[in-house]
Design an enzyme around this catalytic site. Structure first.
Site, PDB file in Angstrom:
ATOM      1  CG  ASN A 193      34.884  36.635  34.515  1.00  0.00           C
ATOM      2  OD1 ASN A 193      35.569  36.438  33.518  1.00  0.00           O
ATOM      3  ND2 ASN A 193      34.896  35.832  35.562  1.00  0.00           N
ATOM      4  CG  HIS A 198      31.120  25.970  33.179  1.00  0.00           C
ATOM      5  ND1 HIS A 198      29.881  26.084  33.739  1.00  0.00           N
ATOM      6  CD2 HIS A 198      31.644  27.222  33.173  1.00  0.00           C
ATOM      7  CE1 HIS A 198      29.674  27.334  34.076  1.00  0.00           C
ATOM      8  NE2 HIS A 198      30.722  28.055  33.745  1.00  0.00           N
ATOM      9  CG  ASN A 218      30.488  27.943  40.486  1.00  0.00           C
ATOM     10  OD1 ASN A 218      29.767  26.955  40.556  1.00  0.00           O
ATOM     11  ND2 ASN A 218      30.010  29.164  40.382  1.00  0.00           N
ATOM     12  CG  ASP A 272      35.688  27.676  33.497  1.00  0.00           C
ATOM     13  OD1 ASP A 272      35.974  28.880  33.295  1.00  0.00           O
ATOM     14  OD2 ASP A 272      34.871  27.319  34.357  1.00  0.00           O
ATOM     15  CG  HIS A 275      41.965  32.360  40.856  1.00  0.00           C
ATOM     16  ND1 HIS A 275      41.409  33.620  40.839  1.00  0.00           N
ATOM     17  CD2 HIS A 275      40.989  31.512  40.473  1.00  0.00           C
ATOM     18  CE1 HIS A 275      40.141  33.525  40.472  1.00  0.00           C
ATOM     19  NE2 HIS A 275      39.849  32.262  40.232  1.00  0.00           N
ATOM     20  CG  HIS A 318      27.915  30.514  35.012  1.00  0.00           C
ATOM     21  ND1 HIS A 318      29.215  30.592  35.432  1.00  0.00           N
ATOM     22  CD2 HIS A 318      27.228  30.057  36.087  1.00  0.00           C
ATOM     23  CE1 HIS A 318      29.311  30.193  36.697  1.00  0.00           C
ATOM     24  NE2 HIS A 318      28.111  29.866  37.127  1.00  0.00           N
ATOM     25  CG  HIS A 347      37.867  33.080  33.046  1.00  0.00           C
ATOM     26  ND1 HIS A 347      36.784  33.930  33.138  1.00  0.00           N
ATOM     27  CD2 HIS A 347      37.363  31.824  33.101  1.00  0.00           C
ATOM     28  CE1 HIS A 347      35.673  33.205  33.264  1.00  0.00           C
ATOM     29  NE2 HIS A 347      36.003  31.921  33.252  1.00  0.00           N
ATOM     30  CG  LEU A 348      42.655  35.356  27.801  1.00  0.00           C
ATOM     31  CD1 LEU A 348      42.781  36.011  26.421  1.00  0.00           C
ATOM     32  CD2 LEU A 348      43.723  34.279  27.969  1.00  0.00           C
ATOM     33  NE  ARG A 349      41.348  35.059  36.223  1.00  0.00           N
ATOM     34  CZ  ARG A 349      40.153  34.557  36.468  1.00  0.00           C
ATOM     35  NH1 ARG A 349      39.055  35.219  36.097  1.00  0.00           N
ATOM     36  NH2 ARG A 349      40.015  33.405  37.079  1.00  0.00           N
TER      37      ARG A 349
END
Lengths: 431, 312
Positions: free
Chosen positions: A101, A239, A285, A312, A316, A186, A69-71
């Site tokens: 996402n 995952h 998760n 994954d 944050h 997922h 996730h590179l945000r």
């Protein structure tokens, strides 16, 4: 006038499972392409060529993390394409596949194009965008797979927001075939996992935390395998964390189902015990599971049931993590710790070195249908050099990612990427 | 050596952290404090000059009042922060709240919060002592201590007793603290209730699980009913409160299976007619009001002990 750029990597232990090679050797890079691979000290350095001695180091095809996730766009305070790919390079990865996402969700060609433009301008690794399965990952309408593919997406997933509607999943599997996009599931049955914050069991009861049962994962894998087999399309399960998941996928493969699966280093390194006294850096998760699950994941990596190690990587900030456990966001960063944690399995004789490189490079490339995964002459020079003996303490101040949410901070780790090369360009060097 | 024992806890976060010696010592201390509440002037100067903040993020009448009375009878200065008036509504994090409170130099923070582990988070970021007055579905240590005090008072001992806890074990921090506490003190804890309300791994906490409430209550010395919350019907965990009352409610017929001198407990507030019938709640075997009385004494003891137990 073209100036030729050449680099000679000398006397490394070349591990190239695609070519079935594991022996000392040299590798010559010219203008971003692997020109020649040969026995140690067999290749002469052309003029103006930098030569780097790799004695005692592994020289392997560039590592590919198929789940990060590179945000960016939307949550640049956690990570950006620039910072995330710098973390990737520091961890030995030459390419990453980034999940959709973001905000907005990568469900259309504009977002995909933006990611690729940014990655080309600021990236330290190749970036392969994963598009959304459904518009806005809402789980109701299919996203525009043709446009996504044309813009550069390599797969589709509603990662983080599991597809609850079976009909939509069926249609996604069918329609992805028209555009040759891998569907990444997922797998989570939300009615069973909702509001859960850690693995369900004695420990969740002891801590008074709402549990997520293992069946929340396996039920959805069951469904997705059934759908994939019914429509005759491949599926990739992201995952996986439980023994039952490994068993299900092993049996599906045995009967010829085209299923592939990945797990993350934390699932083969940590158990739910890492939650300790409400440590939010051990919250993700799917959640960390029991020791028996960890053993099954390791066996699945060894015997070929699991095809890839993917981190994954989920950055944050303190704002999402330094709060009450049940309020904290899911996820940990992983790009900078994947190599030492995977090497731990090699040291424990769970994986051979070649198997580790299959899991981290060869198979991700094959599953995503992207370049890389081999050091054969003529391939782009995406190369990782690993010092398997180098020990270091993973400290917060040394974290390259913009976020520091890792349960491995303070750990002494052994094994590290010391040189990362993407298309002949050095993106990370520590030797 | 008996004489070498010292109570050494700075915080009271859960029964989990307390040894049987600690629990015994707290109960002994609480018993000695009980008399203060019977004096005409119910006040001792023990905690004069100490500041106690009651930080309640969840509604509570009994527990908060009990803590406040305990602190005031010890002459501490007490302040109440309720969630509705706190900065939590303005988006301040618990850590920020902790830092701000620290700046005002309190000695003890009594916290109730809907998130399990929030007292632990607070304790990591504050200089004051922290008492957990109930965190999520985790623990409610002062309730378990007052329950153990009441049982010891009525039965003369805890070790060897059969304790039946009936009801919503999954969502009950009271049950969790009591299972740990009574087991640690040598009692045998049996739990029963709808299987949907029995959490995973409860046996590993030391409890014996019975599907039939009759098995749990049979020959019990103590029968404790837990509050059933109406919203549990939605999860879906329960078909109806009516069905619950019929199959798991504590009534006279069921109590005939227990020891003749068995006592009946409830952490309150009671849903009369659901967890137990009116006659049982108000009957001779009920010690529910003694629990409330002992609550003040136990909380006085906790405040006193975490302040170092001096100047008595």
């Amino acid at each position: 006038m073209n100036v030729t750029q050449a680099t000679l990597l000398q006397n490394g232990r070349i591990i190239d499972p695609a070519l079935n090679i594991d022996e000392p050797g040299d590798l010559l890079i010219v203008d971003g392409i692997i020109r020649q691979q040969g026995k140690a000290r067999s290749i002469a350095c052309p003029p103006n060529c930098e030569s780097i001695d790799l004695h005692g180091k592994w020289l392997v095809p560039g590592l590919i993390d198929m789940h990060v996730h590179l945000r960016e766009p939307g949550e640049e305070y956690k990570e950006t394409i620039a910072s995330g790919t710098r973390a990737a390079a520091a961890g030995g990865f030459t390419a990453v596949a980034c999940m959709p996402n973001t905000s907005p969700v990568n469900d259309n060609q504009s977002v995909t194009s933006l990611i690729l433009t940014k990655a080309a301008a600021e990236g330290s690794a190749r970036v392969y965008p994963v598009g959304a399965i459904s518009k806005n990952s809402k789980g109701t309408e299919l996203a525009e797979y043709g446009e996504l593919k044309k813009a550069g997406a390599v797969a589709v997933s509603d990662d983080g927001r599991p597809v609850a509607n079976s009909q939509l999943m069926r249609r996604a599997l069918e329609y992805s075939g028209n555009h040759n996009l891998l569907v990444i599931s997922h797998a989570e049955e939300v009615s069973l996992s909702e509001n859960g914050v850690m693995n369900e069991g004695a420990l969740s009861t002891r801590l008074g935390l709402r549990g997520i049962p293992t069946v929340a994962e396996t039920i959805m894998i069951y469904r997705d395998l059934a759908l994939a087999e019914y429509v005759g399309r491949p599926i990739h399960i992201a995952h996986i964390s439980t023994r039952e998941s490994v068993d299900l996928i092993r049996r599906a493969k045995m009967r010829g189902c085209r299923v592939t699966a990945e797990t993350a280093p934390h699932y083969f390194t940590l158990t739910e015990e890492a939650v300790g006294i409400y440590n939010t850096r051990a919250k993700m998760n799917p959640p960390l599971r029991a020791a028996d699950d960890l053993a099954a994941i390791r066996e699945g990596l060894r015997d070929g049931t699991i095809d890839a190690i993917a981190t994954d990587h989920a950055p944050h900030s303190a704002m999402e993590k330094d709060v009450e456990f049940d309020q904290a966001a899911n996820g940990i960063i992983g790009l900078e710790t994947a190599v030492p944690l995977s090497l731990a399995l090699v040291r424990e004789n769970v994986l051979s070195p070649a198997r580790m490189i299959e899991l981290l490079s060869v198979q991700p490339a094959r599953m995503l249908g992207v370049a890389g995964g081999s050091l054969a002459a003529g391939n782009p020079a995406d190369i990782t050099v690993i010092d398997p003996e180098k020990s270091f303490i993973y400290r917060e101040e040394n974290v390259v990612s913009k976020s520091g949410n890792s349960p491995f901070l303070g750990w002494e780790l052994t094994g590290k990427a010391v040189l990362t090369i993407v298309a002949g360009r050095i993106t990370f060097r520590e030797l | 050596m008996e004489s070498e024992y010292r109570f050494q806890h700075k915080h009271i976060l859960g029964i989990e952290e307390l040894s049987d010696r600690d629990i015994c010592f707290i109960l002994d201390t609480a018993e000695s404090f009980k008399e203060i509440s019977q004096r005409p002037i119910k006040k001792v100067p023990t905690l004069r000059g100490k500041t106690v903040i009651h930080l309640f993020f969840e509604p509570s009448t009994r527990t908060r009042l009990s803590f406040e009375i305990a602190a005031k009878r010890m002459s501490a200065d007490t302040f109440n922060i309720a969630a509705a008036t706190s900065s939590a509504r303005k988006g301040e994090t618990l850590i920020d709240t902790a830092k701000n409170l620290t700046s005002m130099k309190p000695d003890i923070i009594v916290i109730r919060h809907s998130s399990s582990g929030s007292p632990h988070l607070l304790a990591r970021h504050i200089k004051a002592s922290v008492i957990n007055a109930g965190d999520g579905t985790h623990e409610h240590p002062s309730q378990a201590l007052l329950d153990m005090m009441t049982v010891r008072e009525k039965k003369g001992k805890i070790a060897g007793l059969k304790i039946a806890i009936v009801g919503d074990i999954s969502h009950s921090r009271v049950a969790h603290s009591n299972i740990i506490g009574f087991t640690r003190m040598g009692a045998e804890v049996h739990v029963s209730g709808p299987a949907t309300l029995i959490p995973a791994g409860i046996k590993e906490l030391g409890a014996v699980v019975s599907h039939r409430v009759e098995d749990a209550v049979a020959d019990a010395d103590v029968v404790m009913a837990l509050r059933i919350q109406k919203e549990r019907q939605l999860d879906p965990l329960l078909p109806s409160l009516r069905e619950y009352a019929a199959f798991f409610g504590i009534n006279r017929t069921l109590m005939k299976l227990a020891k003749p001198d068995a006592i009946i407990m409830h952490p309150g507030p009671i849903n009369r007619g659901v967890e137990m019938t009116f006659d049982v709640a108000d009957g001779d075997q009920s010690v529910i009001m003694d629990q409330v009385t002992n609550g003040v004494a136990v909380r006085m003891a906790l405040l006193y002990l975490i302040m170092g137990g001096e100047d008595r």
